[in-house]
Motif scaffolding. Structure first.
Motif, short mmCIF file in Angstrom:
data_model
loop_
_atom_site.label_atom_id
_atom_site.label_comp_id
_atom_site.label_asym_id
_atom_site.label_seq_id
_atom_site.Cartn_x
_atom_site.Cartn_y
_atom_site.Cartn_z
N PHE A 110 0.83 -1.20 0.00
CA PHE A 110 0.00 0.00 0.00
C PHE A 110 0.87 1.25 0.00
O PHE A 110 0.66 2.17 -0.79
N ASN A 111 1.86 1.29 0.87
CA ASN A 111 2.68 2.49 1.04
C ASN A 111 3.61 2.75 -0.14
O ASN A 111 4.08 3.88 -0.31
N THR A 112 3.88 1.74 -0.95
CA THR A 112 4.76 1.92 -2.11
C THR A 112 3.98 1.85 -3.43
O THR A 112 4.59 1.80 -4.50
N ASN A 113 2.66 1.83 -3.33
CA ASN A 113 1.78 1.75 -4.51
C ASN A 113 2.08 0.51 -5.35
O ASN A 113 2.03 0.55 -6.58
N ASP A 114 2.36 -0.59 -4.69
CA ASP A 114 2.71 -1.85 -5.35
C ASP A 114 1.57 -2.85 -5.16
O ASP A 114 1.52 -3.57 -4.15
N ALA A 115 0.65 -2.86 -6.11
CA ALA A 115 -0.53 -3.74 -6.00
C ALA A 115 -0.13 -5.22 -5.95
O ALA A 115 -0.77 -6.00 -5.25
N ALA A 116 0.92 -5.59 -6.66
CA ALA A 116 1.35 -7.00 -6.66
C ALA A 116 1.79 -7.43 -5.27
O ALA A 116 1.43 -8.51 -4.80
N LEU A 117 2.57 -6.59 -4.59
CA LEU A 117 3.00 -6.93 -3.23
C LEU A 117 1.82 -6.88 -2.27
O LEU A 117 1.68 -7.75 -1.41
N MET A 118 0.96 -5.90 -2.44
CA MET A 118 -0.20 -5.76 -1.55
C MET A 118 -1.10 -7.00 -1.62
O MET A 118 -1.70 -7.40 -0.62
N ASN A 119 -1.16 -7.62 -2.78
CA ASN A 119 -2.05 -8.77 -2.98
C ASN A 119 -1.31 -10.10 -3.12
O ASN A 119 -1.91 -11.10 -3.47
#
Length: 129
Positions: free
Chosen positions: A18-27
């Protein structure tokens, strides 16, 4: 690493995504058939739909928002099913607090499949001010 530590690491990955705008990591830890209810009450089903919504949100209205997540509780319904409760606090880009109270809470349902914990459901709720 204990199951609780693994679950806390999963939620830390969601926070970092979330904090790095990385949808792949977030999910990264979502089950393929996961279901999510986001903070505006929209139900998203399946990894593809959740990813598309995450990418859109992180590139748009959430792009300059940051949060610190605190896992408050992890309970095991069965040895392979866990409920994790987290609070989210709004922070600045450099990690400073914006508010002293949490602005969102979330309940995660996690299932251990083939030795790996996966998020199968998540319900996000904004906290009224």
């Amino acid at each position: 690493m204990s199951d609780i530590e693994e679950i806390k690491q999963i939620i830390a990955d969601v926070e970092r995504g979330f904090n790095t705008n990385d949808a792949a990591l977030m999910n990264k830890h979502l089950a393929p058939d996961a279901a999510v209810v986001n903070v505006v009450g929209a139900r998203l089903a399946g990894l593809a739909e959740i990813m598309a919504s995450s990418e859109q949100g992180l590139a748009g209205p959430l792009r300059d928002q940051y949060a610190r997540y605190v896992v408050r509780d992890v309970r095991f319904v069965r040895p392979d099913v866990a409920l994790a409760y987290k609070e989210a606090y709004a922070i600045t880009a450099d990690g400073g607090p914006i508010d002293s109270d949490h602005t969102m809470c979330a309940l995660y349902v996690l299932v251990k499949d083939d030795g790996r914990w996966l998020i199968t459901a998540r319900q996000n709720t904004l906290v009224p001010r």
